[in-house]
Design an enzyme around this catalytic site. Sequence first.
Site, PDB file in Angstrom:
ATOM      1  N   ASP A   1       0.835  -1.203   0.000  1.00  0.00           N
ATOM      2  CA  ASP A   1       0.000   0.000   0.000  1.00  0.00           C
ATOM      3  C   ASP A   1       0.869   1.253   0.000  1.00  0.00           C
ATOM      4  OD1 ASP A   1      -2.285  -1.496   0.057  1.00  0.00           O
ATOM      5  OD2 ASP A   1      -2.569  -1.344   2.233  1.00  0.00           O
TER       6      ASP A   1
ATOM      7  N   TYR B   1       5.981  -8.955   8.569  1.00  0.00           N
ATOM      8  CA  TYR B   1       5.665  -7.536   8.718  1.00  0.00           C
ATOM      9  C   TYR B   1       5.888  -7.085  10.161  1.00  0.00           C
ATOM     10  CZ  TYR B   1       2.994  -8.019   4.335  1.00  0.00           C
ATOM     11  OH  TYR B   1       2.603  -8.264   3.048  1.00  0.00           O
TER      12      TYR B   1
ATOM     13  N   ASP C   1      -7.161   1.558   8.772  1.00  0.00           N
ATOM     14  CA  ASP C   1      -5.884   2.110   9.224  1.00  0.00           C
ATOM     15  C   ASP C   1      -6.103   3.561   9.636  1.00  0.00           C
ATOM     16  OD1 ASP C   1      -5.883   3.703   6.918  1.00  0.00           O
ATOM     17  OD2 ASP C   1      -4.428   2.467   5.869  1.00  0.00           O
TER      18      ASP C   1
ATOM     19  N   ARG D   1      -4.009  -4.793   7.946  1.00  0.00           N
ATOM     20  CA  ARG D   1      -4.950  -3.795   8.459  1.00  0.00           C
ATOM     21  C   ARG D   1      -6.210  -4.470   9.002  1.00  0.00           C
ATOM     22  NH1 ARG D   1      -6.476   0.189   3.984  1.00  0.00           N
ATOM     23  NH2 ARG D   1      -4.287   0.007   3.430  1.00  0.00           N
TER      24      ARG D   1
END
Length: 298
Positions: free
Chosen positions: A43, A71, A85, A175
């Site tokens: 993203d 991550y 988010d 997210r």
Amino acid sequence: MTDREISGVLPVNKPAGMTSHDVVYKIRKLYGTKKVGHTGTLDPDARGLLIILIGRAAKAAEFVVAGKKFYRAGLRLGITTDTEDTSGTVLTECENIPDKSALLAAVEKFKGDIMQIPPMYSALKVNGQKLCDLARKGITVEREPRPVTIYSLEADGGGCDYTLDVCCSAGTYIRTLCADIGAELGCGGAMSSLFRTQTGGFDISQAHTLDELAEMSQEERDTLLIPTESLFSELPKVTLPSFYERLAKNGAEIYQKKIGTHFPVGTLVRVHGKGGFFGIAKAEDYENGSALKIIKFL
């Protein structure tokens, strides 16, 4: 732009505020070729490892999107947003934030095989339209839950803000994981940051920033390219004699009994010839027995 004859894999450390396609555009200019692709979109707000494929390597994208991804994400408790988010519009706020022990207990419930509903603000397509495009028009559509795997999940922090270290399967939305943890706690949650550290067998330590690449000479940039075969290091290797190499390159199936291999049906292998690695083959059953056939020339 005149395409240069160059090929390989380039790990890039993507900055926040740039789309994955923006990175591809800049790499095309830096390397002087239109043949540039990427695997595993990040993203715009996310940072970290983006695998860029240059030249013939770009044809390998469909084979390297699977696998584990790592991550480090920020989780903010006490809010929900339309994008899941903190860049989105706040929908709810809660001042009653559970303590760290409750957070750690909630996190345990999301380890292993779980079901996720993809967020509206994602590139996933429904009836040919990206969900994010529909979301920007204020349209919400039904999404089917999808199975994903959280191989490991660790949390640290306190109060409203935590850091999550996640190892997950391809197709996992971090997210959504943050939002689901917040929902489990009853206070809401949203992702406040995202940094990808590993994907496709590569690590962020191997990656260069666009600024670093721009400061290098063309020769220096070229030396950074990793051979395409590295994408398939986990696949078995088959080296074909010259006769069978010619047949394979002409599209013929190579019967396993002729070359002394016994791979089960469905097995993918990396194929070498006199000049080295040149493609990926798949074992299939044919009229005269099991054979390997190239499904992608690289």
